[in-house]
Design a protein around this motif. Structure first.
Motif, PDB file in Angstrom:
ATOM      1  N   LYS A   1       0.887   2.318  10.769  1.00  0.00           N
ATOM      2  CA  LYS A   1       0.103   3.111   9.816  1.00  0.00           C
ATOM      3  C   LYS A   1      -0.958   2.239   9.153  1.00  0.00           C
ATOM      4  O   LYS A   1      -0.672   1.173   8.644  1.00  0.00           O
ATOM      5  CB  LYS A   1       1.022   3.723   8.762  1.00  0.00           C
ATOM      6  N   SER A   2      -2.181   2.762   9.166  1.00  0.00           N
ATOM      7  CA  SER A   2      -3.300   1.999   8.602  1.00  0.00           C
ATOM      8  C   SER A   2      -3.865   2.701   7.374  1.00  0.00           C
ATOM      9  O   SER A   2      -3.608   3.875   7.132  1.00  0.00           O
ATOM     10  CB  SER A   2      -4.384   1.804   9.661  1.00  0.00           C
ATOM     11  N   SER A   3      -4.647   1.952   6.632  1.00  0.00           N
ATOM     12  CA  SER A   3      -5.172   2.416   5.354  1.00  0.00           C
ATOM     13  C   SER A   3      -6.548   3.055   5.501  1.00  0.00           C
ATOM     14  O   SER A   3      -7.418   2.544   6.205  1.00  0.00           O
ATOM     15  CB  SER A   3      -5.272   1.233   4.395  1.00  0.00           C
TER      16      SER A   3
ATOM     17  N   THR B   1       3.660   0.371   4.318  1.00  0.00           N
ATOM     18  CA  THR B   1       4.572   1.214   5.101  1.00  0.00           C
ATOM     19  C   THR B   1       4.470   0.855   6.585  1.00  0.00           C
ATOM     20  O   THR B   1       5.483   0.738   7.280  1.00  0.00           O
ATOM     21  CB  THR B   1       4.238   2.703   4.898  1.00  0.00           C
ATOM     22  N   GLY B   2       3.245   0.688   7.055  1.00  0.00           N
ATOM     23  CA  GLY B   2       3.030   0.333   8.456  1.00  0.00           C
ATOM     24  C   GLY B   2       3.608  -1.030   8.793  1.00  0.00           C
ATOM     25  O   GLY B   2       4.203  -1.216   9.859  1.00  0.00           O
TER      26      GLY B   2
ATOM     27  N   ARG C   1      -6.214  -3.028  12.808  1.00  0.00           N
ATOM     28  CA  ARG C   1      -4.865  -2.460  12.661  1.00  0.00           C
ATOM     29  C   ARG C   1      -4.005  -2.737  13.896  1.00  0.00           C
ATOM     30  O   ARG C   1      -2.800  -2.932  13.784  1.00  0.00           O
ATOM     31  CB  ARG C   1      -4.939  -0.976  12.335  1.00  0.00           C
TER      32      ARG C   1
ATOM     33  N   THR D   1      -0.737  -5.182  14.012  1.00  0.00           N
ATOM     34  CA  THR D   1       0.479  -4.603  14.590  1.00  0.00           C
ATOM     35  C   THR D   1       1.074  -5.524  15.649  1.00  0.00           C
ATOM     36  O   THR D   1       2.271  -5.823  15.626  1.00  0.00           O
ATOM     37  CB  THR D   1       0.177  -3.213  15.193  1.00  0.00           C
TER      38      THR D   1
ATOM     39  N   THR E   1      -1.081  -0.531   6.223  1.00  0.00           N
ATOM     40  CA  THR E   1      -0.487  -0.289   4.907  1.00  0.00           C
ATOM     41  C   THR E   1       0.858  -1.028   4.842  1.00  0.00           C
ATOM     42  O   THR E   1       1.386  -1.467   5.869  1.00  0.00           O
ATOM     43  CB  THR E   1      -0.227   1.207   4.679  1.00  0.00           C
TER      44      THR E   1
ATOM     45  N   THR F   1       2.803   6.537  14.500  1.00  0.00           N
ATOM     46  CA  THR F   1       2.345   5.179  14.230  1.00  0.00           C
ATOM     47  C   THR F   1       3.551   4.245  14.321  1.00  0.00           C
ATOM     48  O   THR F   1       4.656   4.593  13.895  1.00  0.00           O
ATOM     49  CB  THR F   1       1.678   5.076  12.844  1.00  0.00           C
TER      50      THR F   1
END
Length: 161
Positions: free
Chosen positions: A11-13, A28-29, A57, A61, A26, A130
């Motif tokens: 998950k990205s911002s 969360t990600g 991102r 990751t 983020t 994601t």
């Protein structure tokens, strides 16, 4: 036999006014991909070649995944053409893989990943989330000849909670 693991970036911002390619993960990600990487260490190893999109991102990751799966970060290949949302372009890039590579992990983007999995996998997945991982195997020795494969494993972060 060819093994392909597709991982959608975490998950990205959207918080900052940045170009799409520059968006970071983020919290969360970050947490999600760490869990996926730790789970994946049970079936990934140094035999896998690692490819990643050049989007920030995707880079973040792959680095977190590799760290948590205990793989070597110097084995990552960043490929600009993997910054795509189109499954045909993704398919073309995968089919260019050298045939001496039997195991490939690819970090990329949706809709390309979900559509690729649904075209080449043996089960329908509505959406690869994601930080989601899908492991496929193909009964071929040539990447250009991949066709219907078998989904061996799926890891979706919400299922790890």
């Amino acid at each position: 036999m060819k093994s392909l693991i597709l991982v959608r970036h975490a998950k990205s911002s959207w918080e900052f006014s940045l170009e799409d390619k520059q968006r970071p993960l983020t919290e969360t990600g970050i947490k999600a991909i760490k869990k996926v990487g730790k789970t994946a260490q049970n079936f990934v190893n140094e035999d896998f070649t690692i490819w990643s999109s050049t989007a920030k991102r995707a880079k973040e990751t792959v680095l977190l995944f590799v760290e948590n799966a205990h793989l070597k970060p110097d084995s990552i290949n960043f490929i600009d053409n993997l910054y795509t949302f189109n499954e045909s372009q993704l398919e073309n890039e995968i089919k260019k893989c050298d045939n001496f590579v039997n195991k490939l992990i690819l970090f990329g983007h949706n809709e390309a990943i979900t559509n690729f999995v649904n075209k080449f996998g043996d089960e329908y997945i509505f959406n690869v989330p994601t930080a989601g991982l899908v492991f496929l195997q193909f009964e071929t020795d040539n990447w250009e000849n991949i066709n219907k494969g078998k989904i061996i494993k799926k890891i979706f972060p919400k299922e790890l909670d």
